[in-house]
Design a protein around this motif. Structure first.
Motif: not given
Length: 617
Positions: A360-362, A99-107, A109-126
């Motif tokens: 969010v990253p914070q 995949l291309n990087p998230d356009p917002k660099p701060e997003y 970070r491995q654990i932030v991006r992994a969490t967001n991708l997991v949630v979006s994947s689960l939305k697709f599943l639902n």
């Protein structure tokens, strides 16, 4: 929103081409690969098949298709072909897409991006489970894809005629039956032939870190997604817990040949590991949190294609991989489905995770969450020795595996469109020329094409090597300087037009490869004498694919690739971006790969010079 099967139920069935058309197309593909004597012999054999036993087998195939209207004539044979293959699936079958990087660099970070991708994947599943996933439709006129009136019109039509309603506005619904195997699915190794397993009820995620395996539930009984801060907490726990490598990395067994892995899996079951294996098999998908930080496309390809055999469970339908610098991608098992299903998933998940990030990253991880379930396995000397042997065998094969990359920046897709040329045709022509430069002849080539416009369609083959590409290649190389620039340009135009025709025929299920494959499969199932056409050296040669190519274009995708399909061949993954061309070439022939990349850039330059009106020197 439209229900997922509103269009899929009424989709047209994959047609079986007329036998005479298949033979004509087969001979057209053979012509540029054979000398005159070889071609006359192959033509004689093919025409004899068409007039004799081929006609009888074709009639039986039509009857079999008539009795099995719930599927396509190619679906069963194609599953059998994949699942009966005994070679390891990594490097031989599993492709990757980054995949291309998230356009917002701060997003990123491995654990932030992994969490967001997991949630979006689960939305697709639902959306998929609840039948609210927007149907796959190819719009000839893209304005209909944004039309609320059209979407409402299709939604209210009965399923039996909704397909025809779409056709009224040149919108073509695509088959989505493969999506049922996207989640909670695994390829199970068995002796002689593997099996596809899908769980309907499992709600847990499989996470791999440093070769360790963990599971935790990400959905409740009602399908509600675990709060992002809790997912973040679990992933944080896993990263801290998996700080050391396991003594024996069980995942290496998934790199083995399928019969060896099947035997070892039974050993694991007998040692009391059945429940752990079930948790792996039924998991929603596999998330791989890598410690690596690939520094360039070469390292990235190795990481996502094979992961050095480590921190991957290659049997899962797909694995979402996130490296330590937040680079993300997919490695997927190929028997259950094709690139079009994965592409839709990637597009939606990338868009949702970047436009509507769940975290969010914070954000801080939730303070009180239950511990993840770490999967511990009982292993005796037989298993540990097998793991060591698998690692050694894979490392040896990986050591012979080479990757070369190309970034060509003189033109891209938009330039070629402005020239009224097919971008795909131009890249394929450049490949043909590069091969001719290197080997002094044209070689069997393959381009994958989806037949998802039909019920249970899979893929058809486009044969890029043609009399037109041969004529153009000879003019550019053997007869260099003997033709005017205008004549050379006209030859490129001819190649583009013919390639578009081949693309259209393949998309409409009118290639020759799948038809001949199905006829051969029918003979093999019945144990009859194999017709001469299949024993013809020319048939065997054209199916020894030296140049295997595939492309998937999307704003979400950086690049993708796959291994060669024969030991002396090349896997050519490519993308035509707006203003540049990217290609990743894999092979077991390092010197040959270097030459192919060099000649590919050289031929792209030649094509560019002609298109710019410059004569070749």
């Amino acid at each position: 929103m439209c229900r997922i099967y509103n269009l899929s139920i009424s989709i047209c069935r994959l047609p079986i081409p007329k036998l005479e058309d298949t033979i004509n197309r087969y001979l057209a593909a053979q012509k540029p690969l054979l000398n005159e004597e070889e071609y006359r012999n192959t033509e004689k054999i093919a025409r004899k098949f068409e007039a004799g036993e081929g006609r009888l087998i074709h009639r039986d195939l039509l009857e079999h298709d008539r009795l099995n209207k719930h599927t396509s004539y190619i679906a069963g044979p194609w599953y059998d072909m994949y699942l009966s293959a005994r070679d390891p699936i990594v490097l031989n079958y599993n492709p990757f897409i980054t995949l291309n990087p998230d356009p917002k660099p701060e997003y990123n970070r491995q654990i932030v991006r992994a969490t967001n991708l997991v949630v979006s994947s689960l939305k697709f599943l639902n959306s998929l489970k609840n039948n609210y996933l927007r149907p796959d439709i190819y719009y000839v006129n893209r304005k209909w894809g944004q039309s609320k009136v059209f979407k409402h019109f299709i939604r209210i039509l009965p399923p039996s005629i909704s397909w025809y309603g779409a056709y009224l506005v040149n919108a073509y619904p695509l088959d989505m039956s493969q999506y049922k195997s996207l989640f909670n699915s695994t390829r199970i190794p068995n002796l002689s032939k593997d099996a596809l397993f899908t769980s309907e009820f499992a709600r847990h995620l499989l996470v791999m870190r440093n070769g360790h395996l963990y599971v935790f539930e990400v959905l409740d009984a009602f399908g509600n997604i675990l709060h992002p801060s809790e997912i973040l907490a679990h992933l944080t726990q896993i990263i801290h817990d998996a700080d050391r490598l396991p003594k024996f990395e069980l995942c290496y067994l998934t790199t083995e040949d399928r019969n060896t892995w099947a035997t070892l899996r039974q050993e694991l079951v007998q040692k009391g590991n059945e429940e752990n294996l079930k948790k792996i098999d039924s998991a929603v998908f596999c998330l791989c949190l890598d410690r690596a930080s690939p520094q360039n496309e070469l390292e990235l390809t190795h990481c996502f294609l094979h992961g050095y055999g480590f921190n991957r469970w290659f049997d899962k339908s797909f694995s979402l991989i996130v490296t330590s610098d937040g680079t993300a991608g997919i490695n997927f098992e190929h028997s259950w489905g094709d690139g079009i299903a994965i592409l839709r998933f990637i597009n939606e998940v990338y868009r949702d995770s970047t436009e509507h990030p769940a975290l969010v990253p914070q954000a801080s991880p939730a303070l009180f969450v239950t511990s993840c379930d770490k999967l511990e396995f009982n292993m005796d000397h037989t298993i540990t020795s097998a793991i060591s042997a698998a690692r050694q065998k894979f490392d040896q094969k990986r050591g012979m595996f080479c990757v070369k990359t190309l970034k060509y920046k003189k033109f891209g897709k938009q330039y070629l469109i402005n020239q009224n040329l097919s971008p795909d045709a131009v890249f394929q022509l450049a490949c043909q020329m590069a091969v001719y430069h290197q080997y002094g002849k044209l070689l069997p080539s393959y381009e994958a094409c989806s037949t998802a416009a039909f019920k249970h369609g899979r893929t058809e083959t486009i044969r890029p090597t043609s009399v037109y590409t041969k004529k153009c290649t000879v003019a550019f190389i053997d007869q260099r300087g003997k033709h005017s620039t205008e004549d050379m340009r006209n030859m490129i135009d001819e190649c583009s037009k013919y390639h578009r025709r081949l693309q259209l025929e393949a998309t409409l299920g009118q290639g020759f490869d799948r038809h001949l494959f199905a006829l051969k499969y029918l003979v093999q199932r019945r144990g009859g004498r194999m017709p001469d056409i299949y024993n013809d050296p020319a048939y065997k040669n054209i199916n020894h694919i030296i140049i295997s190519t595939s492309t998937l274009g999307s704003e979400a995708i950086n690049h993708g690739g796959f291994g060669p399909v024969v030991p002396d061949g090349f896997g050519v993954g490519y993308n035509m971006f707006e203003d540049w061309v990217g290609s990743i070439i894999t092979s077991y022939l390092e010197k040959d790969s270097e030459e192919l990349i060099k000649y590919l850039e050289y031929t792209l330059n030649d094509i560019y010079d002609v298109l710019e009106g410059r004569s070749l020197k």
